[in-house]
Design a protein around this motif. Structure first.
Motif, short mmCIF file in Angstrom:
data_model
loop_
_atom_site.label_atom_id
_atom_site.label_comp_id
_atom_site.label_asym_id
_atom_site.label_seq_id
_atom_site.Cartn_x
_atom_site.Cartn_y
_atom_site.Cartn_z
N ASN A 1 0.78 38.51 2.08
CA ASN A 1 0.87 37.55 0.98
C ASN A 1 1.68 38.22 -0.13
OD1 ASN A 1 0.43 35.86 -1.28
ND2 ASN A 1 -1.52 35.17 -0.44
N ARG A 2 3.00 38.09 -0.03
CA ARG A 2 3.89 38.77 -0.97
C ARG A 2 3.72 38.25 -2.40
NH1 ARG A 2 8.35 41.43 1.22
NH2 ARG A 2 7.68 42.55 3.08
N ARG A 3 3.47 36.96 -2.54
CA ARG A 3 3.36 36.39 -3.89
C ARG A 3 2.19 37.03 -4.65
NH1 ARG A 3 0.46 32.50 -6.35
NH2 ARG A 3 -0.63 31.98 -4.41
N GLN A 4 1.04 37.14 -3.99
CA GLN A 4 -0.11 37.76 -4.65
C GLN A 4 0.11 39.26 -4.84
OE1 GLN A 4 -2.51 36.53 -6.18
NE2 GLN A 4 -3.11 34.57 -5.33
N ALA A 5 0.74 39.89 -3.87
CA ALA A 5 1.01 41.33 -4.00
C ALA A 5 1.89 41.59 -5.22
CB ALA A 5 1.67 41.86 -2.74
N LYS A 6 2.94 40.79 -5.37
CA LYS A 6 3.82 40.95 -6.53
C LYS A 6 3.06 40.72 -7.83
CE LYS A 6 7.91 39.12 -6.55
NZ LYS A 6 9.00 38.11 -6.41
N ARG A 7 2.19 39.72 -7.83
CA ARG A 7 1.41 39.43 -9.04
C ARG A 7 0.58 40.63 -9.46
NH1 ARG A 7 -3.74 38.13 -10.25
NH2 ARG A 7 -4.38 38.01 -8.05
N PHE B 1 9.67 50.54 -6.26
CA PHE B 1 10.27 50.57 -4.92
C PHE B 1 9.80 49.38 -4.09
CE2 PHE B 1 10.57 52.17 -0.51
CZ PHE B 1 11.91 52.55 -0.50
N LYS B 2 8.51 49.07 -4.19
CA LYS B 2 7.98 47.91 -3.46
C LYS B 2 8.61 46.62 -3.99
CE LYS B 2 3.47 49.87 -2.22
NZ LYS B 2 3.49 49.60 -0.77
N HIS B 3 8.74 46.51 -5.30
CA HIS B 3 9.38 45.33 -5.89
C HIS B 3 10.81 45.18 -5.37
CE1 HIS B 3 6.93 44.07 -9.69
NE2 HIS B 3 6.32 43.82 -8.56
N ALA B 4 11.50 46.29 -5.29
CA ALA B 4 12.88 46.22 -4.78
C ALA B 4 12.90 45.67 -3.36
CB ALA B 4 13.51 47.62 -4.82
N GLY B 5 11.93 46.09 -2.55
CA GLY B 5 11.85 45.57 -1.18
C GLY B 5 11.58 44.08 -1.15
N PHE B 6 10.67 43.61 -2.02
CA PHE B 6 10.38 42.18 -2.10
C PHE B 6 11.63 41.41 -2.49
CE2 PHE B 6 5.79 43.33 -3.47
CZ PHE B 6 5.45 43.57 -2.15
N LEU B 7 12.34 41.91 -3.49
CA LEU B 7 13.54 41.23 -3.97
C LEU B 7 14.63 41.18 -2.90
CD1 LEU B 7 13.64 42.75 -7.56
CD2 LEU B 7 13.28 40.34 -7.00
N ARG B 8 14.78 42.28 -2.18
CA ARG B 8 15.79 42.31 -1.12
C ARG B 8 15.45 41.31 -0.02
NH1 ARG B 8 19.61 45.79 -1.05
NH2 ARG B 8 18.47 47.28 -2.35
N LYS C 1 17.71 38.75 -3.13
CA LYS C 1 18.12 39.10 -4.50
C LYS C 1 18.57 40.55 -4.53
CE LYS C 1 14.81 35.75 -6.35
NZ LYS C 1 13.58 35.55 -7.16
N THR C 2 19.72 40.79 -3.91
CA THR C 2 20.20 42.16 -3.72
C THR C 2 20.49 42.86 -5.03
OG1 THR C 2 21.14 41.48 -1.60
CG2 THR C 2 21.91 43.57 -2.54
N ARG C 3 21.12 42.15 -5.96
CA ARG C 3 21.50 42.77 -7.23
C ARG C 3 20.26 43.22 -8.01
NH1 ARG C 3 25.72 39.57 -10.84
NH2 ARG C 3 26.88 39.96 -8.90
N GLN C 4 19.24 42.37 -8.04
CA GLN C 4 18.01 42.74 -8.74
C GLN C 4 17.29 43.90 -8.04
OE1 GLN C 4 17.06 38.24 -9.01
NE2 GLN C 4 15.58 39.23 -10.36
#
Length: 308
Positions: free
Chosen positions: A162-168, A190-197, A201-204
Motif C-alpha cells: 500500500n504505497r499511498r499509506q506508506a508515503k503518508r 531514498f524510499k520516496h525517490a523509489g515511489f516517485l520513480r 516522476k523521474t525528475r522529482q
C-alpha cells in the motif's frame, strides 16, 4: 507431597466453587460482588493442583464474565502469553487487544499494544500491524521508541504494497523526526525517490537522490548502517559509469597512424590513474565495507583492463 495431592489446595478449590455456585446467579460485570475474585481463585487453585486445562477454562470464564475485574489485566496477559508460547498467535492477539480495550490505562496496556503489532507481523497481517504501530506511536509519543514505531508502521504499509499509506506515514515521520535522525532521513528520502520513480516522476525522484548526496558531508558523522550504505551506493554510481566507459575504450587499429595510438595509450594511462584516485578517495569517504570492497575490486580490475 505433590501439589495434586495437597488437601489444602483441594479444600480451597471446593470452597471457591461453593461460593461461585451460591452467588453466581445474582452478579454482573458491573457489580461482581467479589465473584470475579472467586472465579480467579478457582482458576488459581486448579493451577496449583496441576490441572492446567481446568485452570484455563476458569481463567477464560473470569475474563468472559468479568472483563473489568481488577484481576483481568494480569489474566489477559497470562492467557495471551500462554497462547503466544504455543504459537496460537491469533488467540494471543485477541487477549492482548482485550486487555487494551477493557483496561486502556493499565500499566500493561502499552506493552500489550506493542505485542499485538509484533504478532500481527508474524501472522502476515501487515496492514493491521501498521495500524497498531501507528496507534502505539500516537498513544505513547513520549516513549523513546515512539519514532521507531511510526517508522515501522510505514514499513508495514510498504510490505502490504500500500504505497499511498506508506508515503503518508513516511512523510509524517519526516515532519516529526527527520531533522533529528539523519540515518532514517536518508532512508526515507531514498524510499520516496523509489515511489516517485515508480509513478514516472523521474525528475522529482532524481531531486530526492540529489538531496541525499548533497547532504552527505553535513550528516556523515550521524549516519548509521542503512544511511551510509544508501549514500555510498549513490556516490558509487558515477564511478561505475566512468569505469564502464573506460572499459569500453578501444585503441585505434590504423597502423599507419602511430601518433593516434600513442595518444590513446597516454589517455588510457591517465584515465586509469583518474579511476584509481577516485576509487581510493571513495574508500576514504564512505565507510561502508560492502561498497569499499566494490571500489577496491574495480580499482584492481582497471589495471587488468588497462593491459587489454
Amino acid at each position: 507431597v505433590a501439589l495434586a495431592e495437597d488437601p489444602l489446595h483441594r479444600e480451597a478449590l471446593l470452597s471457591f466453587l461453593d461460593y461461585y455456585d451460591k452467588y453466581s446467579p445474582n452478579v454482573t460485570d458491573e457489580d461482581p460482588q467479589n465473584l470475579d475474585l472467586a472465579v480467579y481463585n478457582v482458576a488459581q487453585s486448579y493451577s496449583k493442583l496441576g490441572k492446567t486445562t481446568e485452570s484455563n477454562i476458569w481463567y477464560e470464564k473470569m475474563l468472559a464474565d468479568f472483563p473489568h475485574s481488577p484481576q483481568a489485566p494480569a489474566t489477559f496477559w497470562r492467557m495471551a502469553s500462554n497462547f503466544e508460547r504455543v504459537l496460537e498467535l491469533n488467540k494471543a492477539v485477541q487477549y492482548y487487544e482485550d486487555l487494551i480495550t477493557y483496561h486502556p490505562d493499565h500499566d500493561d496496556a502499552m506493552n500489550a499494544l506493542y505485542n499485538t503489532a509484533f504478532l500481527r507481523v508474524g501472522l502476515g497481517q501487515f496492514e493491521k500491524a501498521a495500524d497498531t504501530y501507528e496507534k502505539y506511536h500516537d498513544a505513547y509519543t513520549d516513549q523513546d521508541d515512539a519514532k521507531v514505531m511510526l517508522f515501522r508502521a510505514a514499513e508495514m504499509w510498504e510490505a502490504s504494497e500500500n504505497r499511498r499509506q506508506a508515503k503518508r506515514i513516511y512523510e509524517r515521520w519526516l515532519d516529526l523526526y527527520g531533522a533529528d535522525d539523519a540515518d532514517r532521513w536518508v532512508e526515507t528520502q531514498f524510499k520516496h525517490a523509489g515511489f516517485l520513480r515508480d509513478e514516472g516522476k523521474t525528475r522529482q525522484a532524481d531531486a530526492k537522490l540529489a538531496a541525499i548526496s548533497e547532504s552527505y558531508g553535513a550528516v556523515k558523522a550521524d549516519l548509521g548502517g542503512i544511511g551510509l550504505k544508501i549514500s555510498a551506493s549513490l556516490a558509487f554510481e558515477p564511478l561505475l559509469a566512468e569505469f564502464q566507459a573506460y572499459e569500453a575504450f578501444q585503441f585505434p587499429t590504423d597502423v599507419n597512424k602511430p601518433e593516434e595510438l600513442l595518444a590513446a595509450v597516454e589517455r588510457k594511462l591517465q584515465w586509469n590513474n583518474e579511476i584509481k584516485t577516485a576509487m581510493d578517495q571513495f574508500v576514504l569517504d564512505y565507510g561502508d565495507f560492502e561498497w569499499q570492497t566494490a571500489a577496491l575490486y574495480y580499482k584492481a580490475l582497471s589495471y587488468k583492463r588497462h593491459g587489454d
